[in-house]
Write an enzyme that holds these catalytic residues in place. Structure first.
Site, PDB file in Angstrom:
ATOM      1  N   ARG A 287       0.845  -1.208   0.000  1.00 57.05           N
ATOM      2  CA  ARG A 287       0.000   0.000   0.000  1.00 57.05           C
ATOM      3  C   ARG A 287       0.873   1.248   0.000  1.00 57.05           C
ATOM      4  O   ARG A 287       0.565   2.234  -0.680  1.00 57.05           O
ATOM      5  CB  ARG A 287      -0.938  -0.026   1.209  1.00 57.05           C
ATOM      6  CG  ARG A 287      -1.883   1.151   1.242  1.00 57.05           C
ATOM      7  CD  ARG A 287      -2.945   1.004   2.309  1.00 57.05           C
ATOM      8  NE  ARG A 287      -2.403   1.057   3.652  1.00 57.05           N
ATOM      9  CZ  ARG A 287      -3.118   0.877   4.761  1.00 57.05           C
ATOM     10  NH1 ARG A 287      -4.414   0.595   4.670  1.00 57.05           N
ATOM     11  NH2 ARG A 287      -2.559   0.949   5.950  1.00 57.05           N
TER      12      ARG A 287
ATOM     13  N   ARG B  31      11.582  27.065  -1.417  1.00 53.38           N
ATOM     14  CA  ARG B  31      10.478  28.015  -1.554  1.00 53.38           C
ATOM     15  C   ARG B  31       9.158  27.253  -1.447  1.00 53.38           C
ATOM     16  O   ARG B  31       9.131  26.030  -1.578  1.00 53.38           O
ATOM     17  CB  ARG B  31      10.557  28.740  -2.896  1.00 53.38           C
ATOM     18  CG  ARG B  31      10.517  27.776  -4.053  1.00 53.38           C
ATOM     19  CD  ARG B  31      10.577  28.454  -5.391  1.00 53.38           C
ATOM     20  NE  ARG B  31      10.482  27.433  -6.440  1.00 53.38           N
ATOM     21  CZ  ARG B  31      10.053  27.655  -7.658  1.00 53.38           C
ATOM     22  NH1 ARG B  31       9.697  28.876  -8.031  1.00 53.38           N
ATOM     23  NH2 ARG B  31       9.986  26.686  -8.544  1.00 53.38           N
TER      24      ARG B  31
ATOM     25  N   LYS C 190      -3.093   6.730   1.072  1.00 50.87           N
ATOM     26  CA  LYS C 190      -2.879   6.948   2.512  1.00 50.87           C
ATOM     27  C   LYS C 190      -1.964   8.158   2.693  1.00 50.87           C
ATOM     28  O   LYS C 190      -0.782   8.049   3.055  1.00 50.87           O
ATOM     29  CB  LYS C 190      -2.322   5.696   3.181  1.00 50.87           C
ATOM     30  CG  LYS C 190      -2.512   5.713   4.708  1.00 50.87           C
ATOM     31  CD  LYS C 190      -2.339   4.344   5.298  1.00 50.87           C
ATOM     32  CE  LYS C 190      -2.309   4.336   6.811  1.00 50.87           C
ATOM     33  NZ  LYS C 190      -3.550   4.725   7.471  1.00 50.87           N
TER      34      LYS C 190
HETATM   35  N1  PMP Z   1      -9.757   4.040   6.673  1.00 54.72           N
HETATM   36  C1  PMP Z   1      -9.053   5.094   7.106  1.00 54.72           C
HETATM   37  C2  PMP Z   1      -9.483   6.463   6.680  1.00 54.72           C
HETATM   38  C3  PMP Z   1      -7.929   4.924   7.930  1.00 54.72           C
HETATM   39  O1  PMP Z   1      -7.207   5.975   8.341  1.00 54.72           O
HETATM   40  C4  PMP Z   1      -7.559   3.623   8.312  1.00 54.72           C
HETATM   41  C5  PMP Z   1      -6.340   3.394   9.171  1.00 54.72           C
HETATM   42  N2  PMP Z   1      -6.475   3.902  10.475  1.00 54.72           N
HETATM   43  C6  PMP Z   1      -8.344   2.540   7.876  1.00 54.72           C
HETATM   44  C7  PMP Z   1      -9.431   2.783   7.041  1.00 54.72           C
HETATM   45  C8  PMP Z   1      -8.021   1.133   8.265  1.00 54.72           C
HETATM   46  O2  PMP Z   1      -6.811   0.710   7.657  1.00 54.72           O
HETATM   47  P1  PMP Z   1      -5.887  -0.386   8.336  1.00 54.72           P
HETATM   48  O3  PMP Z   1      -6.737  -1.590   8.521  1.00 54.72           O
HETATM   49  O4  PMP Z   1      -4.794  -0.595   7.352  1.00 54.72           O
HETATM   50  O5  PMP Z   1      -5.416   0.187   9.646  1.00 54.72           O
END
Ligand code: PMP
Length: 288
Positions: A51, A103, A153
């Site tokens: 990811r 900048r 992310k």
């Molecule tokens: N959706 C959002 C917006 C998140 O920030 C997260 C992680 N906290 C998740 C879903 C869940 O992802 P993961 O299972 O990889 O923690």
């Protein structure tokens, strides 16, 4: 004092410094990951790396780090911080921003080095697989006001922060979000699952939600344990009438929701499917 990693060095977290011209600071121009680790063992490391690679590619950021470089950082941070986090439930936060420019200019600069940062923090203990002992969640609802690339992310989290605050300030645990067509997207920091007619339903992956690693592991583990799962549109109406609702994330694993906007989910108690799902997840999580 916990030890952090910054651009190749390990140092006390309170001594870590970056430039105010860092584009992570000015624009939220970066990618992050949170890898849950229990008693020194990372969960879903390879999936977190994939990811992160996809997010960095989408932003055209070149971290110069391989998964084995990151594994070295994660392992070192676990070792250096174990004595400060006796519970053994540790989240390792990894962060790559585009780096510091001279900048403030929107376009991606050429020839700047990314900022690499990581630190360890204590995770809340994972949910207890017991209907009577687990801490159930209470949530609010809101129309999703975030941008249209929620599958990345990104460290630009203000939309998520504002949605989270909406529930937090009234003592609730999370905010479940729906789009303009009244379809559930996700929650401000979790993915959403519902049980409808005995079947597990979760919204399909697209630009409206993060491809959660806990979601991914659950969608593999549950069918293997004989629990039928469907990735399909989940409407707000269906959510309100669901037999069970769960949230998934690195720290919450699979946690039951018992109240939505003050209304009980079914009989207001964690459900049987939830317990089966968490047990199935727990069986595979260290090998996922
Ligand atoms: N959706 C959002 C917006 C998140 O920030 C997260 C992680 N906290 C998740 C879903 C869940 O992802 P993961 O299972 O990889 O923690």
């Amino acid at each position: 004092m916990t030890t952090a990693y910054l651009n190749g060095e390990y140092l006390p977290l309170t001594e870590a410094r970056i430039s105010p011209m860092d584009r992570g600071f000015l624009f939220g121009d970066g990618i992050y990951e949170v890898i849950p680790c229990h008693q020194g063992k990372p969960i879903g490391f390879d999936a977190h790396m994939s990811r992160m690679r996809e997010g960095l590619a989408a932003l055209d950021i070149h971290s110069g780090m391989t998964p084995s470089d990151w594994l070295e950082v994660v392992t070192a941070l676990l070792e250096k911080n174990t004595s400060f986090i006796p519970s053994g439930y540790i989240g390792v936060y990894l962060h790559v921003s585009r780096g510091a420019d001279t900048r403030r200019f929107h376009a991606y600069p050429k020839d700047i080095s990314p900022t690499l940062f990581a630190f360890a923090f204590e995770l809340a203990p994972p949910p207890t697989p017991d209907i009577n002992k687990v801490r159930p969640l209470k949530v609010s609802l809101a129309q999703d006001k975030r941008w249209q690339r929620c599958n990345i992310k990104s460290t630009s989290l203000l939309g998520n922060v504002m949605h989270y605050q909406h529930s937090h300030q009234t003592g609730l645990d999370e905010t479940i979000l729906y789009n303009a067509s009244n379809e559930i997207t996700e929650a401000s920091s979790c993915n959403v699952f519902a049980v409808i007619d005995g079947k597990v339903v979760t919204p399909p992956l697209d630009h409206q939600l993060l491809p959660g690693i806990t979601r991914q592991i659950a969608l593999k583990a549950l069918p293997e344990a004989g629990i039928e799962c469907h990735e399909r549109v989940l409407t707000l109406e269906e959510l309100k009438g669901a037999d069970e609702v769960w949230l998934t994330s690195a720290s919450k694993e699979i946690s039951p929701v018992v109240e939505i906007e003050g209304q009980m989910v079914a009989d207001g108690r964690p459900g049987k499917r939830w317990l089966q799902a968490l047990q199935a997840f727990n069986q595979v999580k260290f090998s996922a």
